[in-house]
Design an enzyme around this catalytic site. Structure first.
Site, PDB file in Angstrom:
ATOM      1  N   ASP A 124      21.476  -7.535 -44.442  1.00  0.00           N
ATOM      2  CA  ASP A 124      21.725  -6.438 -43.449  1.00  0.00           C
ATOM      3  C   ASP A 124      23.225  -6.789 -43.022  1.00  0.00           C
ATOM      4  O   ASP A 124      24.132  -6.263 -43.838  1.00  0.00           O
ATOM      5  CB  ASP A 124      20.654  -6.519 -42.337  1.00  0.00           C
ATOM      6  N   THR A 125      23.549  -7.138 -41.890  1.00  0.00           N
ATOM      7  CA  THR A 125      24.792  -7.381 -41.290  1.00  0.00           C
ATOM      8  C   THR A 125      25.544  -8.375 -42.176  1.00  0.00           C
ATOM      9  O   THR A 125      26.646  -8.507 -42.574  1.00  0.00           O
ATOM     10  CB  THR A 125      24.968  -7.896 -39.927  1.00  0.00           C
ATOM     11  N   GLY A 126      24.685  -9.501 -42.553  1.00  0.00           N
ATOM     12  CA  GLY A 126      24.962 -10.612 -43.532  1.00  0.00           C
ATOM     13  C   GLY A 126      25.415 -11.966 -42.686  1.00  0.00           C
ATOM     14  O   GLY A 126      25.501 -12.991 -43.243  1.00  0.00           O
ATOM     15  N   ASP A 140       9.180  -7.600 -40.722  1.00  0.00           N
ATOM     16  CA  ASP A 140       8.578  -7.459 -39.477  1.00  0.00           C
ATOM     17  C   ASP A 140       9.168  -6.481 -38.678  1.00  0.00           C
ATOM     18  O   ASP A 140      10.586  -6.326 -38.651  1.00  0.00           O
ATOM     19  CB  ASP A 140       8.318  -8.867 -38.496  1.00  0.00           C
TER      20      ASP A 140
HETATM   21  P1  IMP Z   1      21.390  -9.977 -40.994  1.00  0.00           P
HETATM   22  O1  IMP Z   1      21.636 -11.415 -40.366  1.00  0.00           O
HETATM   23  O2  IMP Z   1      21.876  -9.126 -40.152  1.00  0.00           O
HETATM   24  O3  IMP Z   1      22.117  -9.764 -42.324  1.00  0.00           O
HETATM   25  O4  IMP Z   1      19.797  -9.771 -40.898  1.00  0.00           O
HETATM   26  C1  IMP Z   1      18.975 -10.402 -41.560  1.00  0.00           C
HETATM   27  C2  IMP Z   1      17.616 -10.378 -40.806  1.00  0.00           C
HETATM   28  O5  IMP Z   1      17.469  -9.327 -39.916  1.00  0.00           O
HETATM   29  C3  IMP Z   1      16.678 -10.101 -41.997  1.00  0.00           C
HETATM   30  O6  IMP Z   1      16.149 -11.481 -42.374  1.00  0.00           O
HETATM   31  C4  IMP Z   1      15.487  -9.731 -41.041  1.00  0.00           C
HETATM   32  O7  IMP Z   1      14.709 -10.455 -40.570  1.00  0.00           O
HETATM   33  C5  IMP Z   1      16.301  -8.732 -40.228  1.00  0.00           C
HETATM   34  N1  IMP Z   1      16.427  -7.401 -40.426  1.00  0.00           N
HETATM   35  C6  IMP Z   1      17.515  -6.604 -40.913  1.00  0.00           C
HETATM   36  N2  IMP Z   1      17.170  -5.254 -41.072  1.00  0.00           N
HETATM   37  C7  IMP Z   1      15.786  -5.318 -41.016  1.00  0.00           C
HETATM   38  C8  IMP Z   1      15.011  -4.226 -41.176  1.00  0.00           C
HETATM   39  O8  IMP Z   1      15.095  -2.949 -41.484  1.00  0.00           O
HETATM   40  N3  IMP Z   1      13.657  -4.507 -41.085  1.00  0.00           N
HETATM   41  C9  IMP Z   1      13.254  -5.656 -40.750  1.00  0.00           C
HETATM   42  N4  IMP Z   1      13.784  -6.769 -40.575  1.00  0.00           N
HETATM   43  C10 IMP Z   1      15.138  -6.727 -40.525  1.00  0.00           C
HETATM   44 MG    MG Z   2      12.787 -10.605 -39.003  1.00  0.00          MG
END
Ligand code: IMP
Ligand code: MG
Length: 196
Positions: free
Chosen positions: A113-115, A169
């Site tokens: 998502d954001t990384g 989730d």
């Molecule tokens: P990041 O750190 O923003 O890349 O997000 C990664 C984590 O955010 C993932 O492992 C998920 O747990 C959560 N996440 C991001 N987008 C979603 C979504 O659309 N549904 C559920 N969980 C999400």
């Molecule tokens: Mg999660």
């Protein structure tokens, strides 16, 4: 078979606005992904590291399709803040158990998502001196990226919508849905169903 997860009141599927990726689409795509990973890692000894808890279903299905020698480990990461938005503040709840020095590591998560999450975990694993670290995610939401990071293997690229199921989730629920769906706004609250 009678189940409580149908479209009726109180059932999980009744909370969904739509199904984004069906179980059959997932099955077909995973077969392709597994073939790609096998081809790229032939003759190498792979260590697969899943990120808890979201990677659970994706990883277990993927593992059964891989016919190459490999080891499996998990790391745990929890992000605080709202249920929907990853805050960038991450707590590591489980560190590596296996020694990955000199090994090829495939890091697996539910969604990029954001990384923030994958960057943090990749750095943590890099400190153990593996030979290489590759990233594999079930879903990719490129529109939401804030850290310049890309995955080597992506199941599906999806638009900027908050999805649940197949490991993903909302407030720790819906992980057990066998497909990927979008929650109704009445479940997440208005303005929360999509991010950004
Ligand atoms: P990041 O750190 O923003 O890349 O997000 C990664 C984590 O955010 C993932 O492992 C998920 O747990 C959560 N996440 C991001 N987008 C979603 C979504 O659309 N549904 C559920 N969980 C999400
Ligand atoms: Mg999660």
């Amino acid at each position: 078979m009678k189940t409580n997860s149908g479209g009726g009141p109180g059932g999980m599927e009744g909370d969904l606005a739509e199904i984004l990726i069906t179980a059959e689409e997932i099955r077909r795509r995973l077969a392709e992904l597994a073939a790609e990973i096998e081809r790229d890692h032939e003759g190498r000894d792979l260590t697969i590291v899943g990120i808890l808890t979201g990677s659970l279903i994706f990883l277990s299905d993927l593992l059964r399709l891989l016919r190459i020698p490999l080891r499996v480990d998990f790391v745990g990461a929890a992000s605080y803040g709202a249920a929907i938005e990853s805050s960038g503040e991450l707590t590591v709840t489980k560190t590596l158990g296996l020694d990955v020095r000199g090994r090829d590591v495939l890091l697996v998560d539910d969604i990029l998502d954001t990384g923030h999450t994958l960057q943090r975990i990749r750095r943590m694993i890099a400190r153990h001196d593996p030979r290489s670290i590759e990233l594999c995610v079930f879903l990719d939401k490129p529109e939401r990226r804030r850290i310049p990071i890309e995955a080597d293997y992506v199941g599906f690229t999806i638009p900027d919508r908050f999805v649940v199921g197949y490991g993903l989730d909302y407030a720790e629920r819906y992980r057990n849905l066998p497909f990927v769906g979008v929650l109704k706004e009445s479940v997440t609250g208005p303005g929360n169903a999509t991010q950004g």
